[in-house]
Structures are given as structure tokens and as C-alpha cells.
Design a protein around this motif. Structure first.
Motif, mmCIF file in Angstrom:
data_model
loop_
_atom_site.group_PDB
_atom_site.id
_atom_site.type_symbol
_atom_site.label_atom_id
_atom_site.label_comp_id
_atom_site.label_asym_id
_atom_site.label_seq_id
_atom_site.Cartn_x
_atom_site.Cartn_y
_atom_site.Cartn_z
ATOM 1 N N VAL A 114 0.786 -1.115 0.008
ATOM 2 C CA VAL A 114 -0.197 0.130 0.022
ATOM 3 C C VAL A 114 0.797 1.389 0.001
ATOM 4 C CG1 VAL A 114 -1.751 1.304 1.270
ATOM 5 C CG2 VAL A 114 -1.809 -1.102 1.411
ATOM 6 N N SER A 115 0.626 2.158 -0.956
ATOM 7 C CA SER A 115 1.051 3.432 -0.648
ATOM 8 C C SER A 115 0.150 4.425 -0.967
ATOM 9 C CB SER A 115 2.254 3.611 -1.869
ATOM 10 O OG SER A 115 1.590 3.768 -3.134
ATOM 11 N N MET A 116 0.355 5.696 -0.255
ATOM 12 C CA MET A 116 -0.782 6.989 -0.589
ATOM 13 C C MET A 116 -0.007 7.854 -1.579
ATOM 14 S SD MET A 116 -3.528 7.428 0.907
ATOM 15 C CE MET A 116 -3.498 6.225 2.612
ATOM 16 N N GLU A 117 -0.558 8.035 -2.583
ATOM 17 C CA GLU A 117 -0.061 9.099 -3.348
ATOM 18 C C GLU A 117 -0.918 10.397 -3.667
ATOM 19 O OE1 GLU A 117 0.729 6.556 -6.945
ATOM 20 O OE2 GLU A 117 1.903 5.269 -5.824
ATOM 21 N N THR A 118 -0.421 11.130 -4.527
ATOM 22 C CA THR A 118 -1.089 12.459 -4.864
ATOM 23 C C THR A 118 -1.613 12.339 -6.202
ATOM 24 O OG1 THR A 118 0.086 13.741 -3.084
ATOM 25 C CG2 THR A 118 -1.221 15.107 -4.794
ATOM 26 N N GLY A 119 -3.081 12.903 -6.342
ATOM 27 C CA GLY A 119 -3.354 12.988 -7.988
ATOM 28 C C GLY A 119 -4.108 14.085 -7.837
ATOM 29 N N PRO A 120 -5.062 14.389 -8.936
ATOM 30 C CA PRO A 120 -5.792 15.776 -9.147
ATOM 31 C C PRO A 120 -6.591 16.186 -8.055
ATOM 32 C CG PRO A 120 -5.733 14.217 -10.995
ATOM 33 C CD PRO A 120 -5.164 13.712 -10.135
ATOM 34 N N TRP A 121 -7.260 15.184 -7.317
ATOM 35 C CA TRP A 121 -8.005 15.724 -6.110
ATOM 36 C C TRP A 121 -7.499 15.376 -4.718
ATOM 37 C CZ3 TRP A 121 -9.634 13.023 -10.496
ATOM 38 C CH2 TRP A 121 -10.271 13.563 -11.369
ATOM 39 N N GLY A 122 -6.223 15.194 -4.774
ATOM 40 C CA GLY A 122 -5.521 14.983 -3.437
ATOM 41 C C GLY A 122 -5.025 13.577 -3.354
ATOM 42 N N ARG A 123 -5.147 12.960 -2.138
ATOM 43 C CA ARG A 123 -4.632 11.503 -1.638
ATOM 44 C C ARG A 123 -5.435 10.431 -2.556
ATOM 45 N NH1 ARG A 123 -4.578 15.060 2.485
ATOM 46 N NH2 ARG A 123 -2.864 14.591 3.700
ATOM 47 N N GLU A 124 -4.687 9.748 -3.137
ATOM 48 C CA GLU A 124 -5.217 8.463 -3.770
ATOM 49 C C GLU A 124 -4.307 7.301 -3.082
ATOM 50 O OE1 GLU A 124 -5.754 10.545 -8.255
ATOM 51 O OE2 GLU A 124 -4.320 8.876 -8.237
ATOM 52 N N LEU A 125 -5.228 6.181 -2.832
ATOM 53 C CA LEU A 125 -4.680 5.132 -2.348
ATOM 54 C C LEU A 125 -4.286 3.971 -3.314
ATOM 55 C CD1 LEU A 125 -3.981 3.573 0.450
ATOM 56 C CD2 LEU A 125 -6.269 2.615 0.418
ATOM 57 N N HIS A 126 -3.081 3.619 -3.400
ATOM 58 C CA HIS A 126 -2.672 2.472 -4.336
ATOM 59 C C HIS A 126 -2.187 1.201 -3.661
ATOM 60 C CE1 HIS A 126 0.594 1.001 -7.450
ATOM 61 N NE2 HIS A 126 -0.551 0.519 -7.757
ATOM 62 N N GLY A 127 -2.900 0.288 -4.148
ATOM 63 C CA GLY A 127 -2.718 -1.115 -3.475
ATOM 64 C C GLY A 127 -2.352 -2.193 -4.588
ATOM 65 N N SER A 128 -1.437 -2.964 -4.247
ATOM 66 C CA SER A 128 -1.031 -3.764 -5.492
ATOM 67 C C SER A 128 -0.721 -5.286 -4.797
ATOM 68 C CB SER A 128 0.110 -3.449 -6.174
ATOM 69 O OG SER A 128 1.284 -3.537 -5.275
ATOM 70 N N THR A 129 -0.970 -6.388 -5.404
ATOM 71 C CA THR A 129 -0.482 -7.681 -5.102
ATOM 72 C C THR A 129 -0.038 -8.470 -6.336
ATOM 73 O OG1 THR A 129 -2.558 -8.677 -5.786
ATOM 74 C CG2 THR A 129 -2.748 -7.937 -3.732
ATOM 75 N N PRO A 130 0.660 -9.674 -6.027
ATOM 76 C CA PRO A 130 1.277 -10.172 -7.384
ATOM 77 C C PRO A 130 0.194 -10.354 -8.565
ATOM 78 C CG PRO A 130 2.071 -11.166 -5.283
ATOM 79 C CD PRO A 130 0.820 -10.354 -4.857
ATOM 80 N N ASN A 131 -1.037 -10.442 -8.267
ATOM 81 C CA ASN A 131 -1.935 -10.789 -9.225
ATOM 82 C C ASN A 131 -2.886 -9.397 -9.698
ATOM 83 O OD1 ASN A 131 -0.991 -13.462 -9.611
ATOM 84 N ND2 ASN A 131 -2.158 -13.943 -7.829
ATOM 85 N N ALA A 132 -2.978 -8.661 -8.726
ATOM 86 C CA ALA A 132 -3.953 -7.423 -9.087
ATOM 87 C C ALA A 132 -3.254 -6.089 -8.465
ATOM 88 C CB ALA A 132 -5.431 -7.853 -8.355
ATOM 89 N N ASP A 133 -3.885 -5.137 -9.146
ATOM 90 C CA ASP A 133 -3.431 -3.683 -8.851
ATOM 91 C C ASP A 133 -4.564 -2.642 -8.922
ATOM 92 O OD1 ASP A 133 -1.356 -1.911 -8.362
ATOM 93 O OD2 ASP A 133 -0.864 -1.465 -10.389
ATOM 94 N N MET A 134 -4.688 -1.943 -7.844
ATOM 95 C CA MET A 134 -5.877 -1.232 -7.673
ATOM 96 C C MET A 134 -5.663 0.251 -7.183
ATOM 97 S SD MET A 134 -6.921 -3.601 -4.559
ATOM 98 C CE MET A 134 -5.883 -4.599 -5.328
ATOM 99 N N ARG A 135 -6.281 1.244 -7.452
ATOM 100 C CA ARG A 135 -6.230 2.533 -7.070
ATOM 101 C C ARG A 135 -7.610 3.166 -6.645
ATOM 102 N NH1 ARG A 135 -2.230 6.653 -7.471
ATOM 103 N NH2 ARG A 135 -1.009 5.027 -8.664
ATOM 104 N N PHE A 136 -7.704 3.682 -5.242
ATOM 105 C CA PHE A 136 -8.709 4.388 -4.963
ATOM 106 C C PHE A 136 -8.495 5.912 -5.049
ATOM 107 C CE2 PHE A 136 -8.593 -0.025 -3.007
ATOM 108 C CZ PHE A 136 -9.871 -0.269 -3.131
ATOM 109 N N ILE A 137 -9.520 6.352 -5.649
ATOM 110 C CA ILE A 137 -9.615 7.792 -5.770
ATOM 111 C C ILE A 137 -10.955 8.485 -5.095
ATOM 112 C CG2 ILE A 137 -9.270 9.805 -7.228
ATOM 113 C CD1 ILE A 137 -8.383 7.593 -9.227
ATOM 114 N N GLY A 138 -10.801 9.298 -4.211
ATOM 115 C CA GLY A 138 -11.857 9.784 -3.337
ATOM 116 C C GLY A 138 -12.046 11.358 -3.548
#
Length: 274
Positions: A128-152
Motif C-alpha cells: 500500500v502507498s498513498m500518492e497525490t493525484g488531481p483531487w489529493g490523496r489516492e490510495l494505491h494497493g498492489s498484489t502479485p496478481n492485481a493492482d488497484m487505485r482508490f480515488i476519493g
């Protein structure tokens, strides 16, 4: 538009979770950003738009109106009670899901939700990492088989959450899936409604009649195909019918997915079907 307004930095409900973000974030976002500051565009509150601004270019799902990416298709997820629970925009790079939730009048809910999502992702052995996007905080989560990003994004009495999910590496900040997710979110309209809802309650998903009819037809075809598949065992062999949707539809619904899915809580991996 509310999507471009900035938060009051003295709001205790927002600042109370700062330490939590520092604890869970592998990379800290820029403090000059917040979760309602927006790039040009939305998401918009429908009450702040003229009727002709809403237009017919978005898919009306009741609580949210979303644009469909170029070449995208629609995948409807059904709740156990048979009601639509989520609508996914499926692209060649991965899946984009936009959902709206009830929230307080003051912003700050996304920070709390993102912190909880990060914790559940870690419990699911995701990086898990917290990154900055156009609206502020974005949550990036990754596993060996899947990748996902939560934008709120926090709005007035609503919070919108966009989830982009795909195979490993698909949710990198500079990838085409995230570019498409940002574009969808920037053109999304939220219809909160006047009804009272408990905080964090998912706002209802309502399918357009055309889409609902296609889904019902697809379900009927699947049921008929299942009966026909059982026919040879009973000496009643019949040719199976194709489940191809009616021609001329830009974004036909895929078969419904009856798996359970929580709203704003529960395992993040469960919410994405992993």
C-alpha cells in the motif's frame, strides 16, 4: 462547483487523521493538496448545474451520472436481493467503478475511508502507498496478481469513490487505466437527492430502462441456456441460443455478478472481487 472548493484546514475532523496517514503511507502526499481540490472539471453536484449542462453524454445511474470511456463496456453487479449494486466500466486496461456515498456537510470523510481501506488492504497482504493525484490523496494497493487505485472526492453531503482495478501494474499513476479513471471522474455528476441517509451509506444505483431491459433479457437467455444444457441428459436436446445483446447498443451489459460486496467498509479485496 463544489468539486473545486478547498477545505478549511482548521477542521478538526480532517486533521484528526493526519497521523494515521503518516503511519500507513509509504509515500506522503503533498500537504498543499486536499481531497476536494480538483483539476479542471468535476466531479459536479447536479444541483449546481443547469439541466442542459448535464446533457445525454453520461450514463445515468441514479446517484451518479458517468461518461463511458472510448471502447468501454458496462458490467452490472447484482446484490443478493436482485437489485443492482454497482456498475463497472470495463476497458481494455482494467475496470473503473464510480460510486457515491452519503457524507456530512463538512468534508473529511474520504481521509477516514482511505485510512481504513489502507488498513484492510494491508491485512489482505497488499502493498500500500498513498500518492497525490488531481483531487489529493489516492490510495494505491498492489498484489502479485492485481493492482488497484482508490480515488476519493468529498462533496456537499456526498463522497464519491472511484476504483480502478486491473492486473499487476495496471494502476500505476502514469498508466492508461488511471488516465481513463481521472477523465471519468472529472466528468462525473453526483445526484445526492434530498433524502436522509446515514453517513457512508452507498447512494442507490438505478439502471436506465434500456440497460435494465438488456440485463433482464440476458438473464432470461442464461436461464434458457441452462435449461437447454440440461436437456440432453433428459433426452430433450435443443440448440442453445446465443447470449449476444441486441445490436446497436453502445455499451451492452455483461452477465450479472452475484458475489457479495460491501459498501464503504469491509475487506478492500472483497469489494473488488479478489
Amino acid at each position: 462547483m463544489f468539486g473545486r472548493r478547498r477545505k478549511n484546514r482548521s477542521d478538526n475532523s480532517v486533521d484528526a487523521t493526519t497521523d494515521e496517514f503518516e503511519r500507513i503511507g509509504a509515500s506522503s502526499p503533498d500537504d498543499d493538496f486536499d481531497d476536494v481540490a480538483s483539476a479542471e472539471g468535476g466531479p459536479y453536484d447536479i444541483d449546481e448545474m443547469d439541466e442542459d449542462e448535464v446533457g445525454g453524454s453520461r450514463l445515468d445511474l441514479g446517484s451518479v451520472l458517468v461518461p463511458i470511456p472510448q471502447g468501454g463496456q458496462i458490467q452490472v453487479e447484482m446484490a443478493p436481493n436482485g437489485n443492482p449494486q454497482a456498475v463497472h466500466l470495463v476497458t481494455q486496461h482494467g475496470r473503473i467503478t464510480v460510486a457515491a456515498y452519503a457524507a456530512p456537510k463538512s468534508p473529511g470523510q474520504w481521509r477516514e475511508v482511505a485510512a481504513e481501506l489502507a488498513e484492510t488492504l494491508r491485512n489482505d497482504n497488499a502493498t500500500v502507498s498513498m500518492e497525490t493525484g488531481p483531487w489529493g490523496r489516492e490510495l494505491h494497493g498492489s498484489t502479485p496478481n492485481a493492482d488497484m487505485r482508490f480515488i476519493g472526492v468529498d462533496g456537499y453531503r456526498w463522497m464519491i469513490r472511484c476504483v480502478a482495478a486491473g492486473p499487476a501494474g495496471a494502476a500505476a499513476a502514469n498508466g492508461p487505466l488511471i488516465a481513463a479513471a481521472h477523465a471519468v471522474l472529472a466528468d462525473t455528476v453526483v445526484r445526492r437527492g434530498k433524502e436522509p441517509h446515514p453517513v457512508r451509506t452507498p447512494l442507490p444505483v438505478v439502471l436506465p430502462q434500456t440497460l435494465a431491459d438488456q440485463l433482464a433479457a440476458a438473464q432470461q437467455q442464461q436461464q434458457q441456456a441452462s435449461r437447454q444444457a440440461a436437456g440432453p441428459q433428459q433426452g430433450q436436446a435443443r440448440p442453445q441460443q446465443s447470449g449476444v445483446p441486441a445490436a446497436g447498443q453502445q455499451a451492452p451489459p455483461a452477465r450479472p455478478q452475484p458475489r457479495p460486496r460491501t459498501g464503504g467498509s469491509g475487506s478492500a479485496m472483497q469489494q473488488l472481487g479478489f
